[in-house]
Design a protein around this motif. Sequence first.
Motif, PDB file in Angstrom:
ATOM      1  N   ASN A 125       0.827  -1.210   0.000  1.00 12.27           N
ATOM      2  CA  ASN A 125       0.000   0.000   0.000  1.00 12.27           C
ATOM      3  C   ASN A 125       0.865   1.266   0.000  1.00 12.27           C
ATOM      4  O   ASN A 125       2.081   1.217   0.206  1.00 12.27           O
ATOM      5  N   THR A 126       0.189   2.386  -0.228  1.00 15.48           N
ATOM      6  CA  THR A 126       0.805   3.735  -0.203  1.00 15.48           C
ATOM      7  C   THR A 126       2.095   3.783  -1.004  1.00 15.48           C
ATOM      8  O   THR A 126       3.141   4.249  -0.534  1.00 15.48           O
ATOM      9  N   ILE A 127       1.991   3.269  -2.236  1.00 16.82           N
ATOM     10  CA  ILE A 127       3.146   3.306  -3.142  1.00 16.82           C
ATOM     11  C   ILE A 127       3.173   4.673  -3.831  1.00 16.82           C
ATOM     12  O   ILE A 127       2.197   5.075  -4.477  1.00 16.82           O
ATOM     13  N   ALA A 128       4.273   5.377  -3.705  1.00 17.45           N
ATOM     14  CA  ALA A 128       4.438   6.660  -4.401  1.00 17.45           C
ATOM     15  C   ALA A 128       4.963   6.370  -5.806  1.00 17.45           C
ATOM     16  O   ALA A 128       6.180   6.244  -6.033  1.00 17.45           O
ATOM     17  N   VAL A 129       4.017   6.213  -6.745  1.00 15.17           N
ATOM     18  CA  VAL A 129       4.396   5.843  -8.108  1.00 15.17           C
ATOM     19  C   VAL A 129       5.214   6.987  -8.717  1.00 15.17           C
ATOM     20  O   VAL A 129       4.845   8.171  -8.610  1.00 15.17           O
ATOM     21  N   ASN A 130       6.330   6.642  -9.371  1.00 18.95           N
ATOM     22  CA  ASN A 130       7.215   7.682  -9.901  1.00 18.95           C
ATOM     23  C   ASN A 130       6.597   8.377 -11.108  1.00 18.95           C
ATOM     24  O   ASN A 130       5.457   8.092 -11.493  1.00 18.95           O
ATOM     25  N   GLU A 131       7.347   9.253 -11.767  1.00 19.20           N
ATOM     26  CA  GLU A 131       6.794  10.144 -12.782  1.00 19.20           C
ATOM     27  C   GLU A 131       6.970   9.632 -14.205  1.00 19.20           C
ATOM     28  O   GLU A 131       6.597  10.335 -15.157  1.00 19.20           O
ATOM     29  N   GLN A 132       7.529   8.451 -14.395  1.00 20.65           N
ATOM     30  CA  GLN A 132       7.821   7.980 -15.743  1.00 20.65           C
ATOM     31  C   GLN A 132       6.796   6.940 -16.204  1.00 20.65           C
ATOM     32  O   GLN A 132       6.571   5.922 -15.535  1.00 20.65           O
ATOM     33  N   VAL A 133       6.166   7.234 -17.361  1.00 19.18           N
ATOM     34  CA  VAL A 133       5.272   6.252 -17.983  1.00 19.18           C
ATOM     35  C   VAL A 133       6.104   5.066 -18.457  1.00 19.18           C
ATOM     36  O   VAL A 133       7.188   5.240 -19.027  1.00 19.18           O
ATOM     37  N   GLY A 134       5.580   3.873 -18.244  1.00 21.68           N
ATOM     38  CA  GLY A 134       6.293   2.682 -18.679  1.00 21.68           C
ATOM     39  C   GLY A 134       5.725   1.435 -18.013  1.00 21.68           C
ATOM     40  O   GLY A 134       4.654   1.460 -17.405  1.00 21.68           O
ATOM     41  N   THR A 135       6.465   0.359 -18.103  1.00 22.58           N
ATOM     42  CA  THR A 135       6.034  -0.922 -17.526  1.00 22.58           C
ATOM     43  C   THR A 135       7.084  -1.397 -16.542  1.00 22.58           C
ATOM     44  O   THR A 135       8.277  -1.472 -16.880  1.00 22.58           O
ATOM     45  N   THR A 136       6.645  -1.672 -15.342  1.00 20.04           N
ATOM     46  CA  THR A 136       7.527  -2.186 -14.306  1.00 20.04           C
ATOM     47  C   THR A 136       7.144  -3.626 -14.000  1.00 20.04           C
ATOM     48  O   THR A 136       6.114  -4.128 -14.471  1.00 20.04           O
ATOM     49  N   ASP A 137       7.966  -4.304 -13.224  1.00 23.99           N
ATOM     50  CA  ASP A 137       7.703  -5.713 -12.902  1.00 23.99           C
ATOM     51  C   ASP A 137       7.540  -5.899 -11.404  1.00 23.99           C
ATOM     52  O   ASP A 137       8.219  -5.243 -10.595  1.00 23.99           O
ATOM     53  N   LEU A 138       6.642  -6.810 -11.057  1.00 25.08           N
ATOM     54  CA  LEU A 138       6.520  -7.292  -9.685  1.00 25.08           C
ATOM     55  C   LEU A 138       7.094  -8.700  -9.673  1.00 25.08           C
ATOM     56  O   LEU A 138       6.647  -9.576 -10.419  1.00 25.08           O
ATOM     57  N   TYR A 139       8.090  -8.926  -8.808  1.00 22.00           N
ATOM     58  CA  TYR A 139       8.779 -10.215  -8.754  1.00 22.00           C
ATOM     59  C   TYR A 139       8.246 -11.024  -7.567  1.00 22.00           C
ATOM     60  O   TYR A 139       8.037 -10.481  -6.474  1.00 22.00           O
ATOM     61  N   ILE A 140       8.064 -12.311  -7.796  1.00 23.73           N
ATOM     62  CA  ILE A 140       7.472 -13.195  -6.779  1.00 23.73           C
ATOM     63  C   ILE A 140       8.434 -14.340  -6.504  1.00 23.73           C
ATOM     64  O   ILE A 140       8.964 -14.969  -7.431  1.00 23.73           O
ATOM     65  N   THR A 141       8.650 -14.604  -5.220  1.00 24.50           N
ATOM     66  CA  THR A 141       9.415 -15.781  -4.809  1.00 24.50           C
ATOM     67  C   THR A 141       8.583 -16.539  -3.778  1.00 24.50           C
ATOM     68  O   THR A 141       8.223 -15.972  -2.738  1.00 24.50           O
ATOM     69  N   GLU A 142       8.258 -17.777  -4.079  1.00 22.12           N
ATOM     70  CA  GLU A 142       7.492 -18.601  -3.136  1.00 22.12           C
ATOM     71  C   GLU A 142       8.381 -19.723  -2.628  1.00 22.12           C
ATOM     72  O   GLU A 142       9.091 -20.379  -3.392  1.00 22.12           O
ATOM     73  N   THR A 143       8.346 -19.915  -1.326  1.00 21.44           N
ATOM     74  CA  THR A 143       9.104 -21.000  -0.718  1.00 21.44           C
ATOM     75  C   THR A 143       8.121 -21.902   0.012  1.00 21.44           C
ATOM     76  O   THR A 143       7.467 -21.482   0.978  1.00 21.44           O
ATOM     77  N   LEU A 144       8.008 -23.125  -0.491  1.00 20.55           N
ATOM     78  CA  LEU A 144       7.117 -24.118   0.099  1.00 20.55           C
ATOM     79  C   LEU A 144       7.959 -25.236   0.686  1.00 20.55           C
ATOM     80  O   LEU A 144       9.193 -25.250   0.554  1.00 20.55           O
ATOM     81  N   GLN A 145       7.294 -26.183   1.314  1.00 20.80           N
ATOM     82  CA  GLN A 145       8.029 -27.312   1.871  1.00 20.80           C
ATOM     83  C   GLN A 145       8.761 -28.090   0.788  1.00 20.80           C
ATOM     84  O   GLN A 145       9.793 -28.708   1.036  1.00 20.80           O
TER      85      GLN A 145
END
Length: 645
Positions: free
Chosen positions: A113-133
């Motif tokens: 939450n409360t992400i201060a999105v920067n001023e540049q139009v474009g595409t960013t990535d959300l990276y996910i790491t899952e650790t299971l048994q």
Amino acid sequence: MTIQFNNIIITTDNSTALTYAITTNPNPLQINTTGSISIVVSKAAPPAVQCTSLSFSINTGIAAADLTMDPSTITTSCPPNWGVTSNGDGTFTFTPNPGQGTIGPGGLAFALNTIAVNEQVGTTDLYITETLQGGTSHGSIPIPKFPPNFTVSDLIATPPNNIQPGGSVNLSWNGTAGGVYTLSYGSFSFPNLPNVYNFPVGNLQQTTTFTLTVNAEGGTLQFQRQCTVTVLSPKIDSFGIVGNPDFVQQGSTIQVYWSTESIDHCALSVNGVPMTGESNLPASSSGYPITVPTVVGDCEFTLTAFPGPSNTGGLTSSTLANVFKFNVLPNPLAIPLLVSDMSISPDSSLLCLAGCLGLYFVSTAQQKIVHTTGASFSTSPLFSADGSHMFCGISSGIFHPTYEIQVFDTSTYQAQVTPAAQARYLKLAQGSAKGSLLVAGVADSTSVGSNFAYLYTLNPANNFQLVHQVQIPQNVITDLSLNSLVANPQGDQILVCTDSNFYIYQPNSNVLSSALLNQYNFTSAIFSPGGSRYYVATAAKALILVVDAAQNQLLGTINLPSPVRSGMAPAPDGKHLYAALINGTVVRIDLDTMRVIQTFQVGTAPSLLSLNPEGKHLYVVDTIDGTGLKMPYKLWTVEIADSSN
């Protein structure tokens, strides 16, 4: 790992366990705003898994590929019993308390939450790491950052609910100008559509997913909305007769049931003809009453299910019922006689009823008595194979009775008297095969009330002279009565039923043997039409024994609602057996399954039964009150028909 953005699947890796459903706020995400990313993590298919940790990372900086230049403003939310750590570089690691990391179909919700999105139009990535048994997996999802105030509404289908096959839908959206709007579905794609538009689609035949793709900033940004329009797939899930009966009775009321999907209304027809008043029935019914038509044999009931309000495009399902006619004719014939035996001629034209006070011949065509005798008592009327003669045991006189066998010419009813016997004939039996010997159950004396003691074999071709005799075992003579004496069609096997014993007698060889069924007491017995089986009714138990006649081996039992009073009659095809029960009903039995399939009311106390050789008429002697002492008896005629006749 399956990743969804705005409920649209972006990527799927079936080797990993979890599904990530991601949305942003605002949606699409805009630069120079405070935004949030919501993530719901789930595992749709069981079993649930134990998660050790989940990490979500973002790019930080001022470039178009970065999300924010200040990750310190970001706050998080997570499920109870989970905690979060961050090293300040844009990586947020969520860790459950020990034993609390179960992830299943219900899913767990996380948020940045409360992400201060920067001023540049474009595409960013959300990276996910899952650790299971079972190990660690990685994935990522591109998140576009649009110019300020760039919005795209939901893709809305009107009507929003399910539509019928061939129906139409209108798709609408409202987006910011400056993007390239493309609508696609199936193999179709429509580019360069207005940012605010209503798009009609007709003749939809199957459920369809529509995708609105918005490209902006020269194609560097892409955002999608989807909606799915469900085209109904109407079908009939089930249709049948309640209880799934083997037979239904002509003119009776039965209930049919049905269940459908995506159906507006239904109609019923029988043998291809619509049933009056049955054209606007509900889509489902657990029991709808209908009257069985006056047909005989296979009857086809058909359900037609209509998807829409009109009676077009219907689906059909049919069920077959074997309609059985059991029509008890009115005005039974009064018989002023205590009837103990009944027989029918081979051509079905005559019934002969015997008992106390004489002998009665009844015309089946005229439904009236055509001849009587004045004997004190008569027993076991038997017709010759060609029906030209009938003979029976006759006693005359009360205090000093005489006994004889009389032979009647069935065309004139004139009697030929055989030599007087020095024995009291209780019952007679003879096979229908030509040349069959006559077997008589004989009392131990000529006095009234004497006991069954002998079997005499007589030769009808030689004036009923005695051929040989056999004595019933002495230890069972006391108070012994002969309830039934019946021959197989071949005439070489005689069934002997008494209150406490059951015997098989072979008249040709004069051999009497026990049938090993003596744990019961017996009221009556009857052979199947071909003689391969016989059926024995018991007095104390509500059942009929089914026995292999060649081996005298018990094949099974038929359970009844009440014991048999005395009468049984097999159908000519050997498939069914009729029996008169003590509870005042007549039952129809399926001999393949050995169970009662129908129950009928005939009179008040049905006793004797006789079925004509064609199997089309059943004659029932009604003893009125069941005691056998009230006169007159009644003779009912029942019309019978099914697919076999």
